[in-house]
Design a protein around this motif. Structure first.
Motif, short mmCIF file in Angstrom:
data_model
loop_
_atom_site.label_atom_id
_atom_site.label_comp_id
_atom_site.label_asym_id
_atom_site.label_seq_id
_atom_site.Cartn_x
_atom_site.Cartn_y
_atom_site.Cartn_z
N LEU A 1 0.83 -1.20 0.00
CA LEU A 1 0.00 0.00 0.00
C LEU A 1 0.87 1.26 0.00
CD1 LEU A 1 -2.75 1.36 0.12
CD2 LEU A 1 -2.66 1.14 2.61
N GLU A 2 1.95 1.25 0.75
CA GLU A 2 2.86 2.40 0.77
C GLU A 2 3.43 2.66 -0.62
OE1 GLU A 2 3.41 4.64 3.24
OE2 GLU A 2 1.74 3.55 4.14
N ILE A 3 3.76 1.62 -1.33
CA ILE A 3 4.27 1.77 -2.70
C ILE A 3 3.16 2.26 -3.62
CG2 ILE A 3 5.25 0.56 -4.68
CD1 ILE A 3 6.69 -1.26 -2.60
N GLN A 4 1.97 1.72 -3.45
CA GLN A 4 0.83 2.13 -4.29
C GLN A 4 0.51 3.61 -4.09
OE1 GLN A 4 -2.64 -0.49 -4.48
NE2 GLN A 4 -3.91 1.30 -4.11
N LYS A 5 0.66 4.09 -2.88
CA LYS A 5 0.37 5.50 -2.57
C LYS A 5 1.29 6.48 -3.31
CE LYS A 5 -1.59 4.94 2.05
NZ LYS A 5 -1.35 5.22 3.50
N LEU A 6 2.39 5.97 -3.85
CA LEU A 6 3.31 6.84 -4.60
C LEU A 6 2.74 7.24 -5.95
CD1 LEU A 6 6.61 4.88 -3.86
CD2 LEU A 6 5.88 7.05 -2.84
N HIS A 7 1.71 6.54 -6.41
CA HIS A 7 1.07 6.83 -7.70
C HIS A 7 2.09 6.90 -8.84
CE1 HIS A 7 -2.75 7.54 -5.70
NE2 HIS A 7 -2.10 8.29 -4.82
N LEU A 8 2.91 5.89 -8.91
CA LEU A 8 3.92 5.84 -9.97
C LEU A 8 3.24 5.70 -11.33
CD1 LEU A 8 6.39 3.32 -8.30
CD2 LEU A 8 6.61 5.80 -8.41
N SER A 9 3.83 6.32 -12.32
CA SER A 9 3.31 6.17 -13.68
C SER A 9 4.37 5.50 -14.54
CB SER A 9 2.92 7.52 -14.26
OG SER A 9 4.04 8.36 -14.34
N PHE A 10 3.92 4.80 -15.53
CA PHE A 10 4.81 4.04 -16.40
C PHE A 10 4.52 4.41 -17.85
CE2 PHE A 10 4.25 1.68 -12.54
CZ PHE A 10 5.50 1.21 -12.25
N GLU A 11 5.59 4.57 -18.61
CA GLU A 11 5.44 4.88 -20.03
C GLU A 11 5.44 3.60 -20.85
OE1 GLU A 11 8.08 7.83 -21.58
OE2 GLU A 11 7.99 9.01 -19.73
#
Length: 82
Positions: A20-30
């Motif tokens: 969840l902590e990683i998900q909260k970063l809202h990373l985007s991928f190209e």
């Protein structure tokens, strides 16, 4: 038996909390790869792993990939649980 169930519950919650902590970063991928058969672009597994690895390392999470029945399976392991 109760202690084991309680212990397992705590361990599973810890991995969920870390994810969840990683998900909260809202990373985007190209989309960095092309599928000529469907004439589409997609995010390659290599780029996902490259971008996620520093965050997984921070939370002591390990990912492995393997094939099973012609499908790629990703397994997340919490190294703090060992």
């Amino acid at each position: 038996m109760r202690c084991l169930i309680s212990s397992l519950t705590i361990n599973y919650m810890s991995i969920y909390t870390k994810l969840l902590e990683i998900q909260k970063l809202h990373l985007s991928f190209e989309k960095d790869a092309k599928n000529p058969f469907f004439k589409s672009n997609y995010v390659s597994l290599d780029s996902i792993v490259e971008k996620l690895t520093p965050y997984l390392d921070k939370h002591n999470l390990l990912i492995t990939h393997f094939t099973h029945n012609s499908e790629i399976v990703t397994k997340v392991i919490d190294t703090d649980e060992e």
